[in-house]
Design a protein around this motif. Sequence first.
Motif, PDB file in Angstrom:
ATOM      1  N   LEU A   1     -74.325  -9.335 -58.119  1.00 33.60           N
ATOM      2  CA  LEU A   1     -73.804  -9.588 -56.893  1.00 33.60           C
ATOM      3  C   LEU A   1     -72.592  -9.838 -56.883  1.00 33.60           C
ATOM      4  N   GLY A   2     -71.805 -10.252 -57.923  1.00 32.92           N
ATOM      5  CA  GLY A   2     -70.483 -10.398 -57.916  1.00 32.92           C
ATOM      6  C   GLY A   2     -69.397  -8.906 -57.851  1.00 32.92           C
ATOM      7  N   LYS A   3     -70.130  -7.833 -58.085  1.00 33.09           N
ATOM      8  CA  LYS A   3     -69.499  -6.600 -57.868  1.00 33.09           C
ATOM      9  C   LYS A   3     -69.881  -5.563 -57.030  1.00 33.09           C
ATOM     10  N   GLU A   4     -70.915  -6.071 -56.278  1.00 33.84           N
ATOM     11  CA  GLU A   4     -71.600  -5.355 -55.260  1.00 33.84           C
ATOM     12  C   GLU A   4     -72.012  -5.976 -54.133  1.00 33.84           C
ATOM     13  N   THR A   5     -71.605  -5.764 -52.948  1.00 29.73           N
ATOM     14  CA  THR A   5     -72.161  -6.500 -51.679  1.00 29.73           C
ATOM     15  C   THR A   5     -73.634  -6.257 -51.313  1.00 29.73           C
TER      16      THR A   5
END
Length: 341
Positions: free
Chosen positions: A303-307
Amino acid sequence: MASLFSSGISLLLFGGAVFSLFGAEGPPGKSLHAGPEPERTPFEADRKAILSMAGDWRVAYRFEEIFSLKPGYSVHPPYKIAGFEKVVVLEDEGGHIALQHLLIDGKGAVTKHWRQDWDYQRRSFWEYVGKDRWKSVDLAPGEVEGSWIQTVWNVDDAPRYAGYGRWRHREGFSEWVSHPLWRPLPRRELSRRSDYDLQRSVMHQLVGGGGWILEEENDKVRRSETGEEVLARELGVISYRKGSGADFTAAESFLQKRSPFWKIVRTAWNRIFEQNREVGYKGKGDGKELAQDLFAAAERFSLGKETEERARGEILELIAKHCFFVARDGSETDSSGRAEH
């Protein structure tokens, strides 16, 4: 109420219920147990019964064909297996409750399993119509009043089967019984059986005594151009009892890591359900392949790297790769709702 489980299982698989072939034509909510029909109980009592299915469980599965309904048909050997499951409350919105099942093996490995949703007085549900297809159907007002729809979802969060019925509560336990419903072949027989096409089932869920059981009455049905042929009646019991022997904390860690991805999967499916009146897998192996693709995507997702929006788009593409959709106006669509030409 510990005796509820042992006596219920022995009665179901070895006692008089075997010979009565109970319930397949009975009205929704009619109990297989003796005693006077109780008054309908409040909404909160129903919710309490549903929520009590969450927990850490030692699970035992047993299915047995107990009666041949076709001349010359030989019943198959019983199926037995045991394991561990953690059942967690994913969503609780009053009249909507989602319970996710997680399998745990002896080494602590966790696998996302089936999900059961409960919806109070909902007016429609996804009915299995055969050949890996599901259609949205509406209930009559008399069927909606006081009833709960239970929808069981595949591991890829696609529909599997759904039924409606009413909870009844007696001293020490609660019971929900479905109307007769259609189901695809169970996974335990999907790769081993080709002599029937679907099951006609009545589901009983009993909660009490610190655990719960799922009882199934399954007629194994073969469809052809000339009609339907019932091969056999099968009775099944899945019992959930408190017990040790598995690392249930591993399931908690799994859920914390994977739940953001699978929440996006559920929202993607909800978008598809809102726009369409029929969904299904394109081919025989597409259900298995979609689950594999989504499980692999869940491993990669962060979740931190992909919306969420990008992840939802990728998920919709995976679903569209393996599934077809029929829009409410009758046209076939892709997963975005656009008509296909």
